[in-house]
Motif scaffolding. Structure first.
Motif, PDB file in Angstrom:
ATOM      1  N   ARG A   1     -58.191 -28.192  -5.490  1.00 16.50           N
ATOM      2  CA  ARG A   1     -59.530 -27.844  -5.973  1.00 16.50           C
ATOM      3  C   ARG A   1     -59.981 -26.484  -5.437  1.00 16.50           C
TER       4      ARG A   1
ATOM      5  N   ARG B   1     -48.340 -33.337  -5.790  1.00 17.05           N
ATOM      6  CA  ARG B   1     -49.808 -33.292  -5.740  1.00 17.05           C
ATOM      7  C   ARG B   1     -50.322 -33.881  -4.431  1.00 17.05           C
TER       8      ARG B   1
ATOM      9  N   THR C   1     -52.316 -31.846  -1.528  1.00 23.12           N
ATOM     10  CA  THR C   1     -53.640 -32.469  -1.337  1.00 23.12           C
ATOM     11  C   THR C   1     -54.618 -32.020  -2.430  1.00 23.12           C
ATOM     12  N   GLU C   2     -55.463 -32.970  -2.830  1.00 26.22           N
ATOM     13  CA  GLU C   2     -56.456 -32.696  -3.865  1.00 26.22           C
ATOM     14  C   GLU C   2     -57.438 -31.611  -3.422  1.00 26.22           C
TER      15      GLU C   2
END
Length: 199
Positions: A72, A63, A67-68
């Motif tokens: 997203r 994760r 990268t977040e």
């Protein structure tokens, strides 16, 4: 490795290993089937992350590497696809429909994944056509009159590109798509001096 691209370094290393083993391999079909399986797993894994459907959740290390922000963006692409699975939202509309695309990290016009970009823009038919193009390329390599090591090295390279394109915008650069087309053409071209070549 010099530019810090982990995915590119891993892909290049995998192609090098495959090219060395291809020199001793005389059977194309099993190797090409493995290439198809690897590409399918990459697409399925990306889709599972976008739908938050990874069994047990995404490992923290993976994760953090993805990268977040990218995750997203993938989730937004999946959400856009769900609104109209058969037609999608239309080409190049991801930037205006994604809430994440306008985040402070900078505006994003694409979801950093070729299959999810197709799904958001053209719906599931776009994803099917993208997969069919890859499958047709593998079929052409299987039928190619070129030597098997050349065919399998090209297949490994194009499969690595397919995996990288699931994780980023690799196919958005004309230099990369032109290079991939040139490689596929060289690996499937009929030899003029080979009377037994497949037409």
């Amino acid at each position: 490795a010099v530019t810090g691209s982990t995915a590119g370094s891993v892909a290049s290393g995998a192609v090098l290993v495959c090219s060395l083993t291809a020199a001793r391999n005389r059977h194309r079909l099993p190797a090409l089937a493995v290439c198809a399986l690897i590409a399918a797993v990459a697409v399925g894994g990306t889709w599972a992350v976008a739908k938050s459907a990874v069994p047990g959740g995404l490992p923290p290390a993976l994760r953090a590497h993805l990268t977040e922000h990218r995750i997203r963006l993938w989730q937004d692409a999946a959400r856009i696809e769900e609104t109209d699975p058969l037609r999608g939202a239309g080409p190049d509309r991801f930037g205006e429909l994604s809430a994440v695309a306008a985040q402070p990290q900078g505006p994003e016009a694409k979801p950093h994944s070729a299959p999810l970009q197709q799904a958001a823009g053209q719906g599931l038919p776009g994803v099917v056509l993208l997969g069919a193009a890859f499958g047709w390329m593998l079929h052409a390599l299987w039928r190619s009159p070129r030597p098997t090591p050349v065919v399998l090295t090209a297949a490994a390279t194009l499969t690595a590109l397919a995996v990288v394109s699931c994780l980023g915008n690799a196919l958005s650069f004309s230099q990369i798509t032109a290079g991939a087309g040139l490689l596929a053409g060289l690996a499937t071209a009929r030899l003029n001096d080979d009377p037994g070549a497949v037409p």
